[in-house]
Design a protein around this motif. Sequence first.
Motif, PDB file in Angstrom:
ATOM      1  N   ALA A 175      87.277 -56.867 -76.624  1.00 32.02           N
ATOM      2  CA  ALA A 175      88.031 -55.615 -76.731  1.00 32.02           C
ATOM      3  C   ALA A 175      87.380 -54.487 -75.933  1.00 32.02           C
ATOM      4  O   ALA A 175      88.077 -53.685 -75.306  1.00 32.02           O
ATOM      5  CB  ALA A 175      88.185 -55.207 -78.196  1.00 32.02           C
ATOM      6  N   CYS A 176      86.071 -54.445 -75.908  1.00 31.33           N
ATOM      7  CA  CYS A 176      85.373 -53.381 -75.183  1.00 31.33           C
ATOM      8  C   CYS A 176      85.524 -53.534 -73.672  1.00 31.33           C
ATOM      9  O   CYS A 176      85.250 -52.601 -72.917  1.00 31.33           O
ATOM     10  CB  CYS A 176      83.909 -53.317 -75.578  1.00 31.33           C
ATOM     11  SG  CYS A 176      83.003 -54.837 -75.286  1.00 31.33           S
ATOM     12  N   CYS A 177      85.978 -54.689 -73.214  1.00 36.14           N
ATOM     13  CA  CYS A 177      86.154 -54.943 -71.781  1.00 36.14           C
ATOM     14  C   CYS A 177      87.505 -54.459 -71.274  1.00 36.14           C
ATOM     15  O   CYS A 177      87.800 -54.562 -70.087  1.00 36.14           O
ATOM     16  CB  CYS A 177      85.983 -56.429 -71.481  1.00 36.14           C
ATOM     17  SG  CYS A 177      84.330 -57.028 -71.900  1.00 36.14           S
ATOM     18  N   ARG A 178      88.319 -53.944 -72.156  1.00 36.47           N
ATOM     19  CA  ARG A 178      89.586 -53.324 -71.766  1.00 36.47           C
ATOM     20  C   ARG A 178      89.231 -51.903 -71.341  1.00 36.47           C
ATOM     21  O   ARG A 178      89.017 -51.020 -72.174  1.00 36.47           O
ATOM     22  CB  ARG A 178      90.569 -53.330 -72.938  1.00 36.47           C
ATOM     23  CG  ARG A 178      91.875 -52.643 -72.658  1.00 36.47           C
ATOM     24  CD  ARG A 178      92.769 -53.475 -71.791  1.00 36.47           C
ATOM     25  NE  ARG A 178      93.984 -52.708 -71.512  1.00 36.47           N
ATOM     26  CZ  ARG A 178      94.773 -52.942 -70.501  1.00 36.47           C
ATOM     27  NH1 ARG A 178      94.520 -53.930 -69.679  1.00 36.47           N
ATOM     28  NH2 ARG A 178      95.830 -52.207 -70.309  1.00 36.47           N
ATOM     29  N   LEU A 179      89.118 -51.682 -70.034  1.00 42.81           N
ATOM     30  CA  LEU A 179      88.603 -50.424 -69.497  1.00 42.81           C
ATOM     31  C   LEU A 179      89.678 -49.465 -69.012  1.00 42.81           C
ATOM     32  O   LEU A 179      89.349 -48.398 -68.522  1.00 42.81           O
ATOM     33  CB  LEU A 179      87.658 -50.712 -68.318  1.00 42.81           C
ATOM     34  CG  LEU A 179      86.438 -51.574 -68.594  1.00 42.81           C
ATOM     35  CD1 LEU A 179      85.631 -51.759 -67.313  1.00 42.81           C
ATOM     36  CD2 LEU A 179      85.579 -50.987 -69.702  1.00 42.81           C
ATOM     37  N   ALA A 180      90.924 -49.799 -69.122  1.00 39.02           N
ATOM     38  CA  ALA A 180      92.019 -48.985 -68.584  1.00 39.02           C
ATOM     39  C   ALA A 180      91.744 -47.500 -68.806  1.00 39.02           C
ATOM     40  O   ALA A 180      91.731 -47.030 -69.946  1.00 39.02           O
ATOM     41  CB  ALA A 180      93.332 -49.389 -69.225  1.00 39.02           C
ATOM     42  N   PRO A 181      91.483 -46.750 -67.722  1.00 39.24           N
ATOM     43  CA  PRO A 181      91.105 -45.341 -67.860  1.00 39.24           C
ATOM     44  C   PRO A 181      92.089 -44.495 -68.661  1.00 39.24           C
ATOM     45  O   PRO A 181      91.672 -43.620 -69.419  1.00 39.24           O
ATOM     46  CB  PRO A 181      91.008 -44.854 -66.409  1.00 39.24           C
ATOM     47  CG  PRO A 181      90.701 -46.087 -65.629  1.00 39.24           C
ATOM     48  CD  PRO A 181      91.450 -47.195 -66.331  1.00 39.24           C
ATOM     49  N   ALA A 182      93.368 -44.760 -68.539  1.00 37.18           N
ATOM     50  CA  ALA A 182      94.363 -43.984 -69.292  1.00 37.18           C
ATOM     51  C   ALA A 182      94.213 -44.189 -70.794  1.00 37.18           C
ATOM     52  O   ALA A 182      94.563 -43.315 -71.586  1.00 37.18           O
ATOM     53  CB  ALA A 182      95.773 -44.359 -68.850  1.00 37.18           C
ATOM     54  N   GLU A 183      93.663 -45.336 -71.184  1.00 39.60           N
ATOM     55  CA  GLU A 183      93.484 -45.649 -72.599  1.00 39.60           C
ATOM     56  C   GLU A 183      92.101 -45.269 -73.116  1.00 39.60           C
ATOM     57  O   GLU A 183      91.865 -45.323 -74.323  1.00 39.60           O
ATOM     58  CB  GLU A 183      93.682 -47.160 -72.815  1.00 39.60           C
ATOM     59  CG  GLU A 183      95.053 -47.656 -72.423  1.00 39.60           C
ATOM     60  CD  GLU A 183      95.140 -49.175 -72.368  1.00 39.60           C
ATOM     61  OE1 GLU A 183      94.231 -49.853 -72.887  1.00 39.60           O
ATOM     62  OE2 GLU A 183      96.129 -49.681 -71.802  1.00 39.60           O
ATOM     63  N   ALA A 202      78.896 -47.388 -84.102  1.00 38.87           N
ATOM     64  CA  ALA A 202      79.244 -48.632 -83.417  1.00 38.87           C
ATOM     65  C   ALA A 202      80.375 -49.354 -84.150  1.00 38.87           C
ATOM     66  O   ALA A 202      81.312 -49.854 -83.517  1.00 38.87           O
ATOM     67  CB  ALA A 202      78.016 -49.532 -83.305  1.00 38.87           C
ATOM     68  N   ILE A 203      80.290 -49.403 -85.458  1.00 42.98           N
ATOM     69  CA  ILE A 203      81.333 -50.051 -86.260  1.00 42.98           C
ATOM     70  C   ILE A 203      82.670 -49.342 -86.050  1.00 42.98           C
ATOM     71  O   ILE A 203      83.694 -49.993 -85.811  1.00 42.98           O
ATOM     72  CB  ILE A 203      80.938 -50.093 -87.750  1.00 42.98           C
ATOM     73  CG1 ILE A 203      79.799 -51.099 -87.945  1.00 42.98           C
ATOM     74  CG2 ILE A 203      82.146 -50.437 -88.625  1.00 42.98           C
ATOM     75  CD1 ILE A 203      79.159 -51.053 -89.326  1.00 42.98           C
ATOM     76  N   ASP A 204      82.663 -48.011 -86.104  1.00 43.29           N
ATOM     77  CA  ASP A 204      83.906 -47.254 -85.922  1.00 43.29           C
ATOM     78  C   ASP A 204      84.489 -47.453 -84.522  1.00 43.29           C
ATOM     79  O   ASP A 204      85.701 -47.633 -84.366  1.00 43.29           O
ATOM     80  CB  ASP A 204      83.671 -45.761 -86.176  1.00 43.29           C
ATOM     81  CG  ASP A 204      83.429 -45.442 -87.638  1.00 43.29           C
ATOM     82  OD1 ASP A 204      83.728 -46.285 -88.504  1.00 43.29           O
ATOM     83  OD2 ASP A 204      82.918 -44.335 -87.912  1.00 43.29           O
ATOM     84  N   CYS A 205      83.633 -47.435 -83.502  1.00 44.08           N
ATOM     85  CA  CYS A 205      84.097 -47.644 -82.129  1.00 44.08           C
ATOM     86  C   CYS A 205      84.717 -49.029 -81.968  1.00 44.08           C
ATOM     87  O   CYS A 205      85.789 -49.179 -81.374  1.00 44.08           O
ATOM     88  CB  CYS A 205      82.945 -47.491 -81.132  1.00 44.08           C
ATOM     89  SG  CYS A 205      82.419 -45.805 -80.865  1.00 44.08           S
ATOM     90  N   CYS A 206      84.046 -50.034 -82.499  1.00 41.85           N
ATOM     91  CA  CYS A 206      84.559 -51.400 -82.374  1.00 41.85           C
ATOM     92  C   CYS A 206      85.872 -51.560 -83.122  1.00 41.85           C
ATOM     93  O   CYS A 206      86.812 -52.167 -82.599  1.00 41.85           O
ATOM     94  CB  CYS A 206      83.527 -52.409 -82.869  1.00 41.85           C
ATOM     95  SG  CYS A 206      82.155 -52.627 -81.727  1.00 41.85           S
ATOM     96  N   ARG A 207      85.944 -51.050 -84.319  1.00 40.80           N
ATOM     97  CA  ARG A 207      87.196 -51.146 -85.083  1.00 40.80           C
ATOM     98  C   ARG A 207      88.347 -50.534 -84.290  1.00 40.80           C
ATOM     99  O   ARG A 207      89.424 -51.110 -84.182  1.00 40.80           O
ATOM    100  CB  ARG A 207      87.065 -50.433 -86.420  1.00 40.80           C
ATOM    101  CG  ARG A 207      86.370 -51.228 -87.485  1.00 40.80           C
ATOM    102  CD  ARG A 207      86.275 -50.424 -88.759  1.00 40.80           C
ATOM    103  NE  ARG A 207      85.731 -51.210 -89.847  1.00 40.80           N
ATOM    104  CZ  ARG A 207      85.003 -50.687 -90.823  1.00 40.80           C
ATOM    105  NH1 ARG A 207      84.731 -49.385 -90.845  1.00 40.80           N
ATOM    106  NH2 ARG A 207      84.540 -51.466 -91.788  1.00 40.80           N
ATOM    107  N   GLN A 208      88.112 -49.340 -83.764  1.00 41.42           N
ATOM    108  CA  GLN A 208      89.148 -48.632 -83.020  1.00 41.42           C
ATOM    109  C   GLN A 208      89.579 -49.430 -81.784  1.00 41.42           C
ATOM    110  O   GLN A 208      90.772 -49.604 -81.532  1.00 41.42           O
ATOM    111  CB  GLN A 208      88.646 -47.256 -82.612  1.00 41.42           C
ATOM    112  CG  GLN A 208      89.631 -46.460 -81.796  1.00 41.42           C
ATOM    113  CD  GLN A 208      89.067 -45.113 -81.362  1.00 41.42           C
ATOM    114  OE1 GLN A 208      87.929 -44.752 -81.655  1.00 41.42           O
ATOM    115  NE2 GLN A 208      89.869 -44.361 -80.649  1.00 41.42           N
TER     116      GLN A 208
END
Length: 124
Positions: free
Chosen positions: A16-24, A90-96
């Motif tokens: 999921a963290c590899c989805r880098l789309a700048p608009a997102e 980190a947990i919150d970022c990953c969940r999001q």
Amino acid sequence: MSRPPLHWSCLNHCGACCRLAPAERQEALQALSDEQQTIYLEMVGEDGWCRHFDQGGRRCKIYEQRPDFCRVSGLADLFAVATEEVNDFAIDCCRQQIRSVHGGRSLELRKFERLIRSPQNSDD
């Protein structure tokens, strides 16, 4: 009875963290220095995924050499998160990000929730 503390850990084969789309990912992109932004934008493929992400194997092809902003400790530094708050951050970022990429009822999110409830060392 209180719940045991949660422990952040990277979920293998999530990506999921590899989805880098700048608009997102505007908030993350804006936190980067000019040099980091250049590196970040060079990593974005036409489909919005990191060009170093192996979508078939769902893993990072440069994991050991990935930039600091691809590491939880690097993100915590960028957002000036206090050391004692890095785990929760980190947990919150990953969940999001997992919800955004895979969905709120996804297998990845369920696996992540189980993973953070079992104490272990993080894979930052």
